[in-house]
Design an enzyme around this catalytic site. Structure first.
Site, PDB file in Angstrom:
ATOM      1  N   ASP A 183      -0.657  -1.533  -3.368  1.00  0.00           N
ATOM      2  CA  ASP A 183      -0.662  -0.971  -2.023  1.00  0.00           C
ATOM      3  C   ASP A 183       0.699  -1.205  -1.365  1.00  0.00           C
ATOM      4  OD1 ASP A 183      -2.624   0.159   0.159  1.00  0.00           O
ATOM      5  OD2 ASP A 183      -1.644  -1.543   1.130  1.00  0.00           O
ATOM      6  N   ARG A 184       0.765  -1.849  -0.195  1.00  0.00           N
ATOM      7  CA  ARG A 184       2.058  -2.086   0.453  1.00  0.00           C
ATOM      8  C   ARG A 184       2.987  -2.873  -0.464  1.00  0.00           C
ATOM      9  NH1 ARG A 184       1.866   1.789   3.590  1.00  0.00           N
ATOM     10  NH2 ARG A 184       3.581   0.990   4.859  1.00  0.00           N
ATOM     11  N   ARG A 232       4.917  -0.645  -2.570  1.00  0.00           N
ATOM     12  CA  ARG A 232       6.054  -0.014  -1.903  1.00  0.00           C
ATOM     13  C   ARG A 232       7.243  -0.985  -1.833  1.00  0.00           C
ATOM     14  NH1 ARG A 232       3.763   4.501  -0.869  1.00  0.00           N
ATOM     15  NH2 ARG A 232       1.494   4.459  -0.645  1.00  0.00           N
ATOM     16  N   TRP A 288      -2.317   5.573   8.368  1.00  0.00           N
ATOM     17  CA  TRP A 288      -0.861   5.712   8.303  1.00  0.00           C
ATOM     18  C   TRP A 288      -0.312   6.211   9.641  1.00  0.00           C
ATOM     19  CZ3 TRP A 288       2.878   6.311   3.969  1.00  0.00           C
ATOM     20  CH2 TRP A 288       2.457   5.628   2.818  1.00  0.00           C
ATOM     21  N   TYR A 313       3.570  -0.269   9.088  1.00  0.00           N
ATOM     22  CA  TYR A 313       3.331   1.181   9.025  1.00  0.00           C
ATOM     23  C   TYR A 313       4.280   1.973   9.930  1.00  0.00           C
ATOM     24  CZ  TYR A 313      -0.664   0.637   5.989  1.00  0.00           C
ATOM     25  OH  TYR A 313      -1.466   0.363   4.909  1.00  0.00           O
ATOM     26  N   HIS A 369      -9.718   1.525  -4.642  1.00  0.00           N
ATOM     27  CA  HIS A 369      -8.333   1.201  -4.315  1.00  0.00           C
ATOM     28  C   HIS A 369      -7.932  -0.211  -4.715  1.00  0.00           C
ATOM     29  CE1 HIS A 369      -4.597   1.123  -2.096  1.00  0.00           C
ATOM     30  NE2 HIS A 369      -5.031   0.159  -1.297  1.00  0.00           N
TER      31      HIS A 369
END
Length: 298
Positions: A110-111, A114, A156, A217, A276
């Site tokens: 997830d984050r 990134r 988001w 975000y 997820h």
């Protein structure tokens, strides 16, 4: 702090200064270093079901990202650079240096995925192998946002709204919001260890954490997007594994592997049963898929 019995007793919890803030970091295992980066709205506790197996072959480094869990939660700034993925990647690189690991493997969910992507772009000489779990690139999300993705990933846009709108609304009942996210993106709250859910609740009740995660975000919709656009032609050069949930949004809306093949030179991966939160929903299958993609695991 996570309940200690989520992890083997040998996994020590540290507080380490790196890149100007103090990070809560759990370390355990033996072998080459493997950095594990969690996502929203969790803490490093999300790795508790895979960590004992991964620790058979690797020294695991599991921090709480800045703003999350027990790590420092600096105030956001007007340009959102405090929570940019470039900043978080610099955190991770500095943290690994502080622990004596100049090169390492990294897995991000997830984050954290990134941050992993940005680590591979900004610190390519340090990353020997990487994996991203259940994401497509940030720029891809914004460039292709349609009704299906917008309804499922509404957060988001919600979390990126100006302060204090999302902070106030989430702060009215943070337990409800967190449990809704965990349940809606996965296979229901029953998929999680209750001790882990309580850790996430405890961390997320902190107004500073709510603010920091909104800033995460806000950064995605501004400075991260600008950084990604500036690096549109950059490629991840280390081997990159890409895994995603067979029952999740990524599978339904994207050719996940192809999105990452446009971003890397050596990309492999597949869908894994579950939603997820792969490390908790499908730990054995996640480990098996990582092995298939070249991670030297037991």
């Amino acid at each position: 702090m996570p309940a200690p019995d989520l992890f083997p007793a040998s996994f020590a919890l540290h507080r380490i200064e790196a890149n100007g803030i103090t990070h809560a970091v759990r370390v355990g295992g033996e072998g080459p270093p493997l950095l594990l980066l969690h996502g929203y709205p969790q803490t490093h506790a999300c790795w508790h079901r895979v960590a004992p197996h991964l620790a058979k072959t690797h020294t695991l480094v599991m921090p709480d990202l800045r703003g999350y869990g027990a790590s420092d939660k600096p105030e956001g700034d007007a340009g959102h650079g405090t929570y940019a993925k470039r900043t978080m990647a610099a955190d991770a690189a500095a943290l690994m240096t502080a622990l004596g690991h100049e090169t390492f493997e990294v897995i991000g969910h997830d984050r954290g995925g990134r941050v992993t992507h940005r680590l591979c772009l900004d610190h390519p000489d340090r990353i020997t192998r990487a994996a991203v779990l259940d994401i497509v690139p940030t720029h891809t999300i914004f460039a292709t946002l349609d009704r299906a993705v917008g309804l499922a990933y509404y957060h988001w846009l919600f979390l990126a709204q100006p302060r204090p709108l999302p902070e106030k609304l989430i702060g009215a009942d943070p337990d409800f919001y967190l449990e809704w996210k965990l349940g809606a993106w996965g296979t229901g709250l029953s998929a999680y260890d209750p001790r882990a859910v309580e850790e996430y609740r405890s961390a997320y009740r902190d107004p500073a954490c709510i603010h920091a995660t909104c800033e995460d975000y806000r950064a995605a919709a501004t400075i991260d997007l600008a950084d990604d656009e500036a690096d549109a032609d950059a490629r991840v050069t280390c081997p990159l594994a890409v895994l995603w949930g067979a029952n999740g949004l990524m599978e339904k809306n994207y050719d996940v592997l192809e999105t990452w093949r446009a971003k890397g030179t050596n990309v492999s991966g597949r869908a894994v049963a579950g939603g997820h939160f792969l490390p908790e929903e499908s730990p054995a299958e996640t480990i098996a898929a990582l092995k298939e993609c070249g991670f030297a695991l037991a």
